[in-house]
Design a protein around this motif. Structure first.
Motif, PDB file in Angstrom:
ATOM      1  N   ARG A   1       0.861  -1.182   0.000  1.00 50.62           N
ATOM      2  CA  ARG A   1       0.000   0.000   0.000  1.00 50.62           C
ATOM      3  C   ARG A   1       0.894   1.228   0.000  1.00 50.62           C
ATOM      4  O   ARG A   1       1.916   1.240   0.689  1.00 50.62           O
ATOM      5  N   ARG A   2       0.512   2.212  -0.769  1.00 47.58           N
ATOM      6  CA  ARG A   2       1.304   3.443  -0.832  1.00 47.58           C
ATOM      7  C   ARG A   2       0.589   4.477   0.023  1.00 47.58           C
ATOM      8  O   ARG A   2      -0.458   4.965  -0.363  1.00 47.58           O
ATOM      9  N   LEU A   3       1.148   4.739   1.195  1.00 47.83           N
ATOM     10  CA  LEU A   3       0.414   5.560   2.154  1.00 47.83           C
ATOM     11  C   LEU A   3       1.137   6.857   2.479  1.00 47.83           C
ATOM     12  O   LEU A   3       2.364   6.947   2.395  1.00 47.83           O
ATOM     13  N   ALA A   4       0.331   7.847   2.878  1.00 45.81           N
ATOM     14  CA  ALA A   4       0.875   9.087   3.419  1.00 45.81           C
ATOM     15  C   ALA A   4       0.593   9.069   4.914  1.00 45.81           C
ATOM     16  O   ALA A   4      -0.503   8.725   5.340  1.00 45.81           O
ATOM     17  N   LEU A   5       1.619   9.408   5.711  1.00 46.77           N
ATOM     18  CA  LEU A   5       1.510   9.295   7.160  1.00 46.77           C
ATOM     19  C   LEU A   5       1.712  10.662   7.793  1.00 46.77           C
ATOM     20  O   LEU A   5       2.579  11.431   7.373  1.00 46.77           O
ATOM     21  N   PRO A   6       0.926  10.968   8.834  1.00 49.44           N
ATOM     22  CA  PRO A   6       0.929  12.332   9.378  1.00 49.44           C
ATOM     23  C   PRO A   6       2.086  12.579  10.352  1.00 49.44           C
ATOM     24  O   PRO A   6       2.492  11.682  11.077  1.00 49.44           O
ATOM     25  N   ALA A   7       2.591  13.806  10.331  1.00 52.86           N
ATOM     26  CA  ALA A   7       3.645  14.176  11.282  1.00 52.86           C
ATOM     27  C   ALA A   7       3.632  15.681  11.517  1.00 52.86           C
ATOM     28  O   ALA A   7       3.228  16.455  10.649  1.00 52.86           O
ATOM     29  N   TRP A   8       4.056  16.051  12.710  1.00 49.85           N
ATOM     30  CA  TRP A   8       4.294  17.458  13.030  1.00 49.85           C
ATOM     31  C   TRP A   8       5.800  17.657  13.031  1.00 49.85           C
ATOM     32  O   TRP A   8       6.521  16.932  13.717  1.00 49.85           O
ATOM     33  N   VAL A   9       6.253  18.619  12.237  1.00 56.78           N
ATOM     34  CA  VAL A   9       7.691  18.867  12.174  1.00 56.78           C
ATOM     35  C   VAL A   9       7.991  20.212  12.830  1.00 56.78           C
ATOM     36  O   VAL A   9       7.428  21.236  12.446  1.00 56.78           O
ATOM     37  N   PHE A  10       8.849  20.178  13.839  1.00 58.10           N
ATOM     38  CA  PHE A  10       9.203  21.389  14.582  1.00 58.10           C
ATOM     39  C   PHE A  10      10.614  21.833  14.233  1.00 58.10           C
ATOM     40  O   PHE A  10      11.511  21.002  14.098  1.00 58.10           O
ATOM     41  N   ALA A  11      10.776  23.139  14.121  1.00 55.16           N
ATOM     42  CA  ALA A  11      12.134  23.673  14.071  1.00 55.16           C
ATOM     43  C   ALA A  11      12.282  24.544  15.313  1.00 55.16           C
ATOM     44  O   ALA A  11      11.429  25.385  15.581  1.00 55.16           O
ATOM     45  N   TYR A  12      13.327  24.295  16.118  1.00 58.72           N
ATOM     46  CA  TYR A  12      13.530  25.156  17.286  1.00 58.72           C
ATOM     47  C   TYR A  12      14.979  25.592  17.357  1.00 58.72           C
ATOM     48  O   TYR A  12      15.880  24.968  16.809  1.00 58.72           O
ATOM     49  N   ARG A  13      15.175  26.732  18.002  1.00 60.03           N
ATOM     50  CA  ARG A  13      16.498  27.325  18.063  1.00 60.03           C
ATOM     51  C   ARG A  13      17.018  27.248  19.485  1.00 60.03           C
ATOM     52  O   ARG A  13      16.291  27.500  20.445  1.00 60.03           O
ATOM     53  N   TYR A  14      18.267  26.850  19.615  1.00 58.06           N
ATOM     54  CA  TYR A  14      18.921  26.885  20.921  1.00 58.06           C
ATOM     55  C   TYR A  14      20.319  27.443  20.691  1.00 58.06           C
ATOM     56  O   TYR A  14      21.083  26.872  19.893  1.00 58.06           O
ATOM     57  N   GLU A  15      20.630  28.563  21.336  1.00 59.81           N
ATOM     58  CA  GLU A  15      21.934  29.221  21.168  1.00 59.81           C
ATOM     59  C   GLU A  15      22.309  29.370  19.704  1.00 59.81           C
ATOM     60  O   GLU A  15      23.344  28.895  19.250  1.00 59.81           O
ATOM     61  N   ASP A  16      21.427  30.010  18.941  1.00 58.66           N
ATOM     62  CA  ASP A  16      21.693  30.370  17.548  1.00 58.66           C
ATOM     63  C   ASP A  16      21.790  29.218  16.565  1.00 58.66           C
ATOM     64  O   ASP A  16      22.171  29.414  15.428  1.00 58.66           O
ATOM     65  N   ARG A  17      21.480  28.013  17.020  1.00 59.38           N
ATOM     66  CA  ARG A  17      21.464  26.928  16.029  1.00 59.38           C
ATOM     67  C   ARG A  17      20.078  26.326  15.943  1.00 59.38           C
ATOM     68  O   ARG A  17      19.353  26.244  16.931  1.00 59.38           O
ATOM     69  N   LEU A  18      19.725  25.892  14.701  1.00 59.48           N
ATOM     70  CA  LEU A  18      18.396  25.324  14.481  1.00 59.48           C
ATOM     71  C   LEU A  18      18.433  23.812  14.673  1.00 59.48           C
ATOM     72  O   LEU A  18      19.369  23.148  14.231  1.00 59.48           O
ATOM     73  N   TYR A  19      17.430  23.278  15.322  1.00 58.94           N
ATOM     74  CA  TYR A  19      17.291  21.837  15.503  1.00 58.94           C
ATOM     75  C   TYR A  19      15.915  21.421  15.031  1.00 58.94           C
ATOM     76  O   TYR A  19      14.998  22.239  14.972  1.00 58.94           O
TER      77      TYR A  19
END
Ligand SMILES: [Zn+2]
Ligand SMILES: [Zn+2]
Ligand SMILES: [Zn+2]
Lengths: 316, 327
Positions: B259-277
């Motif tokens: 089966r070819r499925l699309a799966l849900p996700a929440w993607v967060f970008a957060y910053r700690y001391e000037d770097r993105l995670y």
């Protein structure tokens, strides 16, 4: 239907080809033999079993000719002069019939598996003062153990020739073909090209393919065995669900003969990948001349070496 | 359920346009044999009536007089299409809460103020794509293990086992990394797959990733993933002993359904001391969470320092202890 298709049968190599009349030459495109019989293609070819699949040409005539010329150029020295001057005008695109075989293989095997271990052994030797001393050292040894079991796999894409004009060994020289580009056989793809009829029966093809499949399985089982070393003693395969389909493969053929009794020259090009293979009949005179030249060169290098040593020696 | 073509050798479903079974190579049953029955004939151009021949450059029959190209049946290797969407069950706020809790839970090597100082840059709802497969496999295997060993540490073993695979998830996503997919996979809920993507009640738009793999490439990846799973099961459950090496498998895959499925996700970008995670929360179950974390170098050095000190202490103490015990 008009007689724009001809059927050609070659007495020398056994090939039977259907080709468009405008491409007709008085020699066999496979072996350049003049012993060909031709007649309008009609009833006989219509009754034959149609191919199942076909792989279309990717390499066109101009490209095929360029590759043949380049190939002759590379193997120039030993080739008869006639070949060097030969015009590459008779490159023929031919759909070659092959049997495509596949099956399920269940095999029983017996093997010896070598497992390494290290041990210390003592030995006697003489030390620097000439005394006899006893020492120990670590050595790697192998213990052999019996292993039997089963191996199961699909065997896919075994190709064997269906043509008497071109044997399996020669077909292998221009393999592989990418079978993913295969299409269901459609006469429109063959239109305007020469196509050889299958002259090896399905049963003959099946036998040939089976033995190739067994070689393939043997290799797979050898890779499958564990241990630091191993040797396959015996295997026995049950092949089931076997299929043998007829496929047309695209090849470009350049065939030439220099003199009535001369060995025929044949260059094959994979019409899909452009891989070129061939065997040039070598001129005896040239081989002898070539060897002499080689000897002369070796002698010259030897003399030069001696001379150089002499020069260096005089400086010391 | 509609009638589906199934391979007569390995019982895997065939897709429309399949010439051969992708698993075992058997030719698909032909629908119109009549076309092939015709012998080789001269084709006529439909525009000008001249003889037409197959042109290698064009890859189709071509008229050299008027240059019209005859259309052949297309080679079928379409780009995969999404067939279903697993629903979003985690709201935006729940996902945020899950992220905050996760940041707090992180271990010793993370900066102590991570949970307070991590600044959220963006939250996106996405559908990522994957193949979900069921298959049966007859797996034959060999391996060396410590069980039954003589002088060598290893003894050879062999076996055969019938395995069934349900819902093996093979990522087709370019957006998510392999380790992110591994972390989310156990929380994928396939029970309520819908024909349409979820619409979020708070109006957050959902980005749809698409399959950008052709059918043939997709199958190669799926088949090798199933073979890897088979090898994994053999290692875990079937090779005797406690240690093993040289595990070899050879498998007959059967009834492979994808089966070819699309799966849900929440993607967060957060910053700690000037770097993105980045962190990803499963849209189906907020327990599925994974991400890259800032790393506290200070704490690492602290540990390294402690280890070195302990080592030095041992070195200085050792002679004293030796003297003590050996007198
Ligand atoms: Zn011939
Ligand atoms: Zn199959
Ligand atoms: Zn035309």
């Amino acid at each position: 239907m008009e007689t724009e298709q001809l059927e050609i049968r070659c007495d020398d190599c056994g090939a039977t080809l259907t080709m468009p009349a405008h491409r007709f030459a008085a020699v066999c495109p496979f072996c350049a033999s003049p012993s060909v019989v031709d007649r309008p293609a009609g009833e006989s070819s219509a009754r034959r079993e149609p191919p199942d699949f076909i792989l279309g040409f990717v390499i066109d005539r101009a490209e095929a000719e360029r590759r043949v010329k380049a190939w002759i150029g590379r193997s120039r020295f030993f080739a008869p002069s006639a070949l060097k001057q030969a015009k590459v005008h008779s490159v023929e695109g031919i759909y070659l019939p092959v049997w495509l075989y596949g099956c399920i293989a269940h095999s029983q095997y017996e093997a010896r598996i070598g497992e390494d271990y290290t041990t210390t052994e003592s030995y006697t030797t003489t030390d620097s003062k000439g005394r006899t001393v006893h020492r120990t050292r670590t050595v790697t040894k192998t213990e052999w153990r019996e292993l039997s079991g089963t191996h199961a796999s699909y065997v896919l894409d075994v190709l064997v020739t269906a043509s008497k004009g071109l044997d399996n060994a020669e077909l292998e020289t221009i393999e592989p073909f990418d079978l993913r580009a295969m299409r269901r056989y459609d006469p429109a793809i063959v239109s305007g090209w020469a196509a050889e009829e299958a002259t090896l029966s399905r049963d003959e093809g099946h036998e040939l393919a089976r033995s190739e499949a067994l070689e393939f399985i043997e290799d797979r089982i050898e890779d499958f065995l564990p241990g630091d070393s191993s040797s396959l003693q015996h295997f026995d395969s049950r092949l089931s669900s076997e299929d043998t389909d007829l496929v047309l493969l695209p090849i470009w053929v350049f065939a030439a003969r220099y003199g009535p009794n001369a060995e025929s020259l044949r260059i094959l090009i994979n019409g899909q990948t452009g891989e070129v293979q061939g065997k040039v009949p070598r001129s005896i005179v040239k081989i002898v001349a070539g060897s002499l030249l080689g000897l002369l060169a070796v002698a010259l290098i030897f003399l030069l070496g001696l001379f150089a040593l002499g020069v260096i020696g005089s400086f010391l | 359920m509609t009638q589906r073509a199934v391979c007569s050798r390995c019982e895997s479903p065939l897709e429309a346009g399949d010439l051969r079974c992708a698993i075992c190579g058997r030719a698909a049953e032909e629908h119109a044999r009549s076309v092939a029955r015709a012998s080789i004939q001269v084709l006529r151009c439909e525009s000008c009536g001249a003889a037409v021949s197959y042109d290698a450059k064009v890859g189709a029959p071509n008229c050299s007089f008027c240059d019209s190209v005859m259309r052949l049946e297309e080679l079928v290797d379409p780009v995969e299409q999404t067939e279903g969407y697993a629903p979003f069950r985690v709201t935006r706020d729940e996902a945020r809460a899950a992220l905050a809790a996760w940041l707090k839970r992180q271990g010793f090597f993370r900066p102590a103020d991570l949970a307070q100082r991590a600044r959220l840059e963006s939250i996106k709802a996405i559908y990522w794509v994957a193949w979900v497969c069921d298959a049966r496999a007859y797996v034959t295997w060999t391996a060396d293990s410590n069980e039954g060993a003589w002088r060598s540490a290893w003894a050879p073993h062999s076996g055969a086992v019938q395995l069934a695979f349900d819902d093996v998830l093979v990522s087709a996503s370019r957006g998510l990394r392999e380790e992110e997919v591994r972390a989310l996979a156990p929380y994928v809920d396939l029970k309520a797959v819908a024909a349409e993507p979820s619409v979020l009640s708070d109006g957050t738009p959902v980005a749809l990733e698409t399959f950008d793999v052709q059918r043939s490439g997709a199958r190669r990846r799926i088949v090798s993933a199933i073979h890897r799973s088979a090898a994994h099961v053999v290692e875990r459950d079937h090779v005797p002993g406690t240690r093993f090496r040289e595990v070899h498998t050879s498998a007959l895959l059967e009834s492979l359904e994808t089966r070819r499925l699309a799966l849900p996700a929440w993607v967060f970008a957060y910053r700690y001391e000037d770097r993105l995670y980045r962190a990803v929360v499963s849209g189906g179950d907020a327990r599925g969470i994974t991400g890259k974390l800032p790393f506290s170098l200070a704490r690492l050095f602290l540990v390294i320092g402690a280890v070195i000190l302990a080592g030095l202490a041992a070195l200085t103490l050792l002679p004293i202890l030796l003297r003590f015990f050996l007198g």
